[in-house]
Design a protein around this motif. Structure first.
Motif, PDB file in Angstrom:
ATOM      1  N   VAL A 120      -0.645 -13.828  83.473  1.00 15.56           N
ATOM      2  CA  VAL A 120      -1.747 -13.890  82.509  1.00 15.56           C
ATOM      3  C   VAL A 120      -1.153 -13.862  81.108  1.00 15.56           C
ATOM      4  CG1 VAL A 120      -3.833 -12.772  81.647  1.00 15.56           C
ATOM      5  CG2 VAL A 120      -3.278 -12.697  84.095  1.00 15.56           C
ATOM      6  N   SER A 121      -1.442 -14.891  80.336  1.00 13.58           N
ATOM      7  CA  SER A 121      -0.867 -15.005  78.994  1.00 13.58           C
ATOM      8  C   SER A 121      -1.232 -13.809  78.127  1.00 13.58           C
ATOM      9  CB  SER A 121      -1.368 -16.280  78.310  1.00 13.58           C
ATOM     10  OG  SER A 121      -0.935 -17.421  79.010  1.00 13.58           O
ATOM     11  N   GLY A 122      -0.337 -13.520  77.180  1.00 10.75           N
ATOM     12  CA  GLY A 122      -0.602 -12.439  76.251  1.00 10.75           C
ATOM     13  C   GLY A 122      -1.742 -12.789  75.307  1.00 10.75           C
ATOM     14  N   ASN A 123      -2.295 -11.780  74.700  1.00  8.32           N
ATOM     15  CA  ASN A 123      -3.381 -11.983  73.738  1.00  8.32           C
ATOM     16  C   ASN A 123      -2.820 -12.345  72.372  1.00  8.32           C
ATOM     17  OD1 ASN A 123      -5.653 -11.152  75.497  1.00  8.32           O
ATOM     18  ND2 ASN A 123      -4.579  -9.186  75.471  1.00  8.32           N
ATOM     19  N   ASP A 124      -3.643 -12.976  71.562  1.00 10.47           N
ATOM     20  CA  ASP A 124      -3.253 -13.345  70.209  1.00 10.47           C
ATOM     21  C   ASP A 124      -3.629 -12.240  69.237  1.00 10.47           C
ATOM     22  OD1 ASP A 124      -2.374 -15.814  71.145  1.00 10.47           O
ATOM     23  OD2 ASP A 124      -4.344 -16.745  70.853  1.00 10.47           O
ATOM     24  N   VAL A 125      -2.763 -12.028  68.270  1.00  7.81           N
ATOM     25  CA  VAL A 125      -2.995 -10.986  67.273  1.00  7.81           C
ATOM     26  C   VAL A 125      -3.247 -11.645  65.914  1.00  7.81           C
ATOM     27  CG1 VAL A 125      -1.921  -9.096  65.992  1.00  7.81           C
ATOM     28  CG2 VAL A 125      -1.643  -9.232  68.476  1.00  7.81           C
ATOM     29  N   TYR A 126      -4.316 -11.232  65.264  1.00  8.60           N
ATOM     30  CA  TYR A 126      -4.653 -11.723  63.923  1.00  8.60           C
ATOM     31  C   TYR A 126      -4.415 -10.591  62.918  1.00  8.60           C
ATOM     32  CZ  TYR A 126      -6.811 -15.936  65.839  1.00  8.60           C
ATOM     33  OH  TYR A 126      -7.025 -17.144  66.473  1.00  8.60           O
ATOM     34  N   LEU A 127      -3.745 -10.929  61.818  1.00  5.82           N
ATOM     35  CA  LEU A 127      -3.420  -9.942  60.794  1.00  5.82           C
ATOM     36  C   LEU A 127      -4.444  -9.976  59.661  1.00  5.82           C
ATOM     37  CD1 LEU A 127       0.424 -10.549  60.478  1.00  5.82           C
ATOM     38  CD2 LEU A 127      -0.773  -8.996  62.022  1.00  5.82           C
ATOM     39  N   SER A 128      -4.437  -8.929  58.856  1.00  5.90           N
ATOM     40  CA  SER A 128      -5.270  -8.912  57.646  1.00  5.90           C
ATOM     41  C   SER A 128      -4.618  -9.704  56.515  1.00  5.90           C
ATOM     42  CB  SER A 128      -5.489  -7.461  57.193  1.00  5.90           C
ATOM     43  OG  SER A 128      -4.259  -6.888  56.782  1.00  5.90           O
ATOM     44  N   ILE A 129      -3.362 -10.056  56.689  1.00  6.12           N
ATOM     45  CA  ILE A 129      -2.583 -10.722  55.642  1.00  6.12           C
ATOM     46  C   ILE A 129      -3.069 -12.147  55.402  1.00  6.12           C
ATOM     47  CG2 ILE A 129      -0.259 -11.494  54.998  1.00  6.12           C
ATOM     48  CD1 ILE A 129      -0.568  -8.480  54.953  1.00  6.12           C
ATOM     49  N   ASP A 130      -3.086 -12.548  54.137  1.00  8.07           N
ATOM     50  CA  ASP A 130      -3.389 -13.917  53.744  1.00  8.07           C
ATOM     51  C   ASP A 130      -2.065 -14.657  53.576  1.00  8.07           C
ATOM     52  OD1 ASP A 130      -3.682 -16.181  51.823  1.00  8.07           O
ATOM     53  OD2 ASP A 130      -5.791 -15.575  51.832  1.00  8.07           O
ATOM     54  N   MET A 131      -1.820 -15.652  54.409  1.00  6.08           N
ATOM     55  CA  MET A 131      -0.535 -16.350  54.445  1.00  6.08           C
ATOM     56  C   MET A 131      -0.161 -16.934  53.074  1.00  6.08           C
ATOM     57  SD  MET A 131       0.450 -19.620  56.830  1.00  6.08           S
ATOM     58  CE  MET A 131       2.099 -20.289  56.900  1.00  6.08           C
TER      59      MET A 131
END
Length: 947
Positions: free
Chosen positions: A329-340
């Motif tokens: 089962v693939s890992g989950n994606d993580v979203y940051l608070s950072i603005d690229m």
């Protein structure tokens, strides 16, 4: 019939005869059964037997991606081909195993390299450009590596190994390689080259980390070429246990800007395996885990769940049937608070500012010394030397057969100089020499100091054993003793561990022990890279080599490209000087402050959404390329990062702590107003020098003064005298002054701003430190106040929001592969500062607004900014740290910022780059004008106040 009947009666009348007959019957049955099993149905049963050789292979899950707050990709996976090997062979002896494996590995490596591929190498020793073995790490990491090599559970178990004749705790890189390549371990033949022997050893060591378990693959090389894939496939039957597999490699986008936040992945270490496998039986020695940053903190979410497959194999591991299967089962994606985009822009602007400061301070002189941090300049010879000292130029490559003529000329000059230096040192170290330290030339003082410091770092000289009260130690500290006399005394006092440089304590005589120590020192210095670099410094200062030669070597070693570079032509033709050349390259950022590691070379900035507490950018300069550390470590690059004086692996935003300088005066204002020792309208007369405490501190404007001012004006002018008085009153004031009371009050209000603890972000962060003494000095940000940039950014956001202090997070959400939100993150309110009323907050904000109005950096800036500058001195011989905290817009705060430039001279430099970052955020300046790719123009004017 009668005859037969008589025979049978006689036969069965004897018990022995009955037993014989029974045995014959049983034998007949057994033989018949064996005939049936082996001859008639042998093939079928053999197949059934083979099918019982069962193995279960785990299936790695695809690691989840990492995104910024807007869904921009920051970390992802790329499928590549990898060459793997399993120990599936059958051997009659350990020697045969080694010969077979070594031969096969050598063949594969040779073929891979002929196709331009390289082996995966996370080994703790690498070969430098001169062909010497060097450790990849130092300190506790090095000791952990030694423990792994010698099979110890703990570094405390390292000991002197009588069988090997090696002290495991101090084993050199050469000793470890010799041990592993030798007959007792991998038995690698001398017929191979040094490099190939080393590479075979690396592969064998990696296999050993898997404990040589059957059917566990070890990766030899990742991301190999099509030619290498074809070679393996075409020779699969002859290459025992070798295969080509698809492997997922971790990749990072714009890595330099995000490395300190995201971190990187790598194969699980021995210590990590022991820790994690204790609670999770699915952990394997080949697992890839997060090593630092978000990759480490969110590893459980990102790594996914392994699958498994049951296979039935023959005696050599060939699959002949498949059994149970469960997909990973693939890992989950993580979203940051950072603005690229904001993160990248802030990084570039910070680098441009730091480069501009450095550029403005370089002078065409050899040496410079000062006792005033405001007068520090950078001699151009320091710039030349930094090319060698900080590893921009590889001095080991000078001895390469393909070295350029310039490199050979520099090496030749060095060899003459080194011979002279070592001979002189040996003479000075003679027991009979009477020349004391302060009578030596500066060069040989530097060498003497280096010798003593190195002996301590090697554990030969036990610094903890020194009697600091002894006359000899006092004489050495005051530079009135010869280094040889000091070392002889150290031997007599048992401060020096002779077993570190003697295989056995065979002498009782101090003179003989000292003579052996001198021989050890000279031998050590002759191969010590750091000492070699020190010799190059004086080679430069004596003009035995030139800055122009070193600048040309930058091209010859590929640091700079000759193509379409007019500066190269001019430098080579003598049309520009090395001084002009280096200024040009620093101005264009072709040579960066992070590379040179001169003051200033590092900085950090953090931006927080005032209304939500979200961290939008968290920049550390210099950054690094975490692509070169993930998957397989680039040994040369990691060594550069480790030994660089700019310390690129260090997170300056979350780990560097310095005094906050005058940025702390907002805490003192809050405390003074809340405790009613001042009001928004009460005034204090600045007399220039504060005489109520014994050290009689001065206001920065002394011998002038600020006159009579209130709290807003004191913030504007950063009036030390005003805040000395606030600190005095907090401590009880006239007739009741008490240090402890004052410190308690300052601690109380600093804690309200969250300055007593870490901010809550998910990566490594150093704890802050509120002053513990001298409240009068603590009130202006001195004493032993120490805070991180991320802590000051939260402090600035709390000021802007009139008292909302957040627990920070770098995370936004975790989502599955379909985009469904599994978990959401947001800052939580830690506390609300409710000790001030609206008019008191207004007074503080107004003072901060006047700060920015008085700074030339903000002249004509269309966004109203409020802020506070801070200048913090660390040592008088280096520039001050530059700090700025602020928020904007003033009337309705949206964003807060904290910026620190370590050794950045003046707070106005931090304010200047903060203004540029805010200009980018609010879009009030053209991006191409801000992100020019050149060093900023920095004024050295002292017209503005220094706080």
């Amino acid at each position: 019939m009668d005859i037969i009947k008589d025979f049978l009666e006689n036969a069965f009348s004897s018990r022995i005869r009955v037993v014989i007959v029974a045995m014959i019957a049983f034998a007949t049955i057994l033989i018949s059964r064996l005939f049936y099993l082996q001859i008639l149905n042998g093939s079928e049963y053999q197949d059934n037997y083979n099918l019982k050789l069962e193995k279960t292979e785990s299936i790695a899950a695809t690691r989840g991606n990492i995104y910024d707050r807007n869904g921009n990709l920051l970390a992802y996976n790329e499928l590549v081909y990898a060459v793997t090997i399993q120990d599936t062979g059958t051997y009659s002896s350990t020697k045969e195993r080694s010969q077979s494996l070594n031969t096969e590995i050598a063949e594969i490596i040779s073929k891979l390299e002929s196709n331009g591929d390289t082996i995966d190498n996370d080994f703790g020793i690498y070969i430098d450009s001169s062909g010497s073995f060097q450790f990849l790490s130092s300190g506790s990491a090095l000791q952990r590596f030694r423990a792994d090599v010698f099979g110890k559970n703990s570094i405390d178990d390292l000991e002197y190994n009588d069988k090997l004749g090696i002290d495991e705790a101090t084993a050199t890189a050469d000793q470890i390689v010799e041990y592993l390549e030798g007959e007792k371990v991998y038995n690698i033949s001398d017929e191979y080259s040094k490099k190939l022997r080393y590479e075979i050893m690396v592969v064998r060591y990696n296999m050993g980390q898997n404990s040589y378990q059957k059917y566990i693959s070890t990766v030899i090389a990742s991301d190999v070429s099509d030619e290498s894939v074809a070679f393996i496939k075409e020779n699969i039957n002859e290459l025992t246990g070798v295969d080509v597999e698809q492997k997922s490699l971790r990749r990072y986008v714009d890595s330099e800007y995000f490395a300190h936040i995201i971190g990187y992945t790598g194969q699980i270490s021995t210590s990590e395996y022991k820790e994690l496998s204790a609670t999770d039986n699915t952990i394997e020695t080949t697992d890839i885990v997060g090593k630092s940053g978000i990759e480490k903190y969110m590893n459980d979410y990102l790594s996914g769940t392994k699958g498994f497959e049951t296979l039935y194999v023959d005696s050599v591991g060939n699959t002949i049937a498949e059994g149970d299967y469960q997909a990973a089962v693939s890992g989950n994606d993580v979203y940051l608070s950072i603005d690229m985009d904001l993160q990248k822009a802030a990084y570039i602007l910070l680098e441009q500012e730091i480069a501009g400061i450095l550029y403005s301070k370089i002078q065409n002189i050899k040496e410079y010394s000062t006792t005033s941090s405001s007068d520090v300049v950078v001699p151009i010879y320091d710039v030349y030397y930094s090319l060698i000292k900080n590893g921009i130029i590889d001095i080991n490559a000078f001895s390469d057969p393909n070295a350029s003529q310039t490199e050979k000329d520099v090496l030749s000059a060095y060899e003459v100089k080194e011979k002279e230096v070592l001979a002189t040192l040996k003479s000075q170290l003679k027991a009979s020499n009477e020349t004391v330290y302060n009578q030596l030339p500066d060069e040989y003082q530097a060498y003497s100091t280096y010798i003593v410091t190195t002996l301590k770092s090697l554990g030969i000289f036990d610094a903890s054993a020194i009697d600091t009260s002894s006359d000899v130690q006092t004489s050495w500290t005051s530079e009135e003793m010869a280094v040889n006399k000091y070392l002889i005394y150290a031997i007599e006092q048992n401060w020096i561990d002779i077993t570190k440089y003697e295989s056995e304590a065979k002498y009782a005589d101090t003179d003989e022990l000292y003579a052996d120590l001198v021989d050890y020192i000279i031998d050590y210095l002759s191969t010590d890279t750091s000492f070699q670099k020190l010799v190059y410094k004086y080679l430069l200062l004596d003009d035995n080599i030139s800055g122009s030669q070193l600048c040309l070597i930058l091209y010859e070693q590929g640091v700079l490209s000759k193509e379409d570079d007019e500066d190269y032509t001019k430098l080579a033709g003598g049309q520009i000087t090395a001084y002009e050349f280096m200024l040009s390259k620093i101005k264009s950022l072709e040579i960066t402050p992070g590379q040179l590691a001169l003051d200033p070379c590092s900085g950090s900035t953090v931006l927080i959404d005032v209304k939500t507490g979200e961290v939008l950018a968290m920049v550390t300069y210099p950054g690094y390329d975490n692509n070169k550390l993930a998957n397989s470590v680039d040994a040369d690059y990691y060594a550069y990062l480790t030994f660089s004086a700019a310390n690129p692996l260090y997170n300056y935003a979350t780990q560097q702590r310095t005094a906050p300088g005058s940025t702390f005066k907002i805490v003192s204002s809050t405390a003074g107003l809340a405790e009613n020792v001042i009001t928004t309208t009460s005034e204090i007369v600045d007399l220039g020098q504060y005489t109520k405490v014994s050290n009689n501190p001065k206001c920065w404007i002394y011998p002038s003064n600020h006159g009579s001012i209130n709290v807003s004006e004191a913030i504007r002018d950063s009036c030390n005298y005003f805040f000395y008085e606030v600190g005095w009153r907090l401590a009880g004031g006239d007739g009741a002054y008490d240090d402890a009371t004052g410190i308690d009050k300052i601690t109380q209000y600093a804690s309200l701003y969250g300055l007593d603890e870490t901010t809550g972000i998910e990566i490594e962060e150093n704890s802050p430190h509120i002053a513990t003494e001298y409240p009068v000095m603590a009130a202006i940000g001195q004493s032993d106040n120490n805070y991180t940039t991320i802590g000051l950014a939260r402090y600035a956001a709390a000021i802007a929001s009139e008292g909302t202090v957040y627990n920070l997070t770098l995370l936004d959400s975790v989502r599955d592969s379909e985009g469904n939100v599994i978990e959401s993150y947001s800052p939580s309110v830690r506390n609300q500062i409710d000790v001030l009323n609206a008019s008191e907050w207004d007074a503080i904000h107004y003072g901060m607004r006047m700060v920015c109005e008085s700074l030339s950096s903000f002249n004509g800036f269309s966004v109203e900014v409020a802020g506070k500058t801070g200048t913090a001195q660390q040592v008088a011989s280096r520039p001050n740290h530059a700090l700025f905290i602020g928020f904007a817009p003033y009337s309705d705060p949206e964003i807060s910022i904290a910026t620190r430039i370590a050794y950045g001279y003046t707070s106005h430099n931090a304010a200047e780059v903060s203004k540029d970052i805010l200009a980018y955020y609010f879009g009030v300046s053209a991006t191409e004008d801000l992100l020019s790719g050149e060093a900023s123009t920095v004024s050295n004017s002292e017209n503005e106040f220094t706080d």
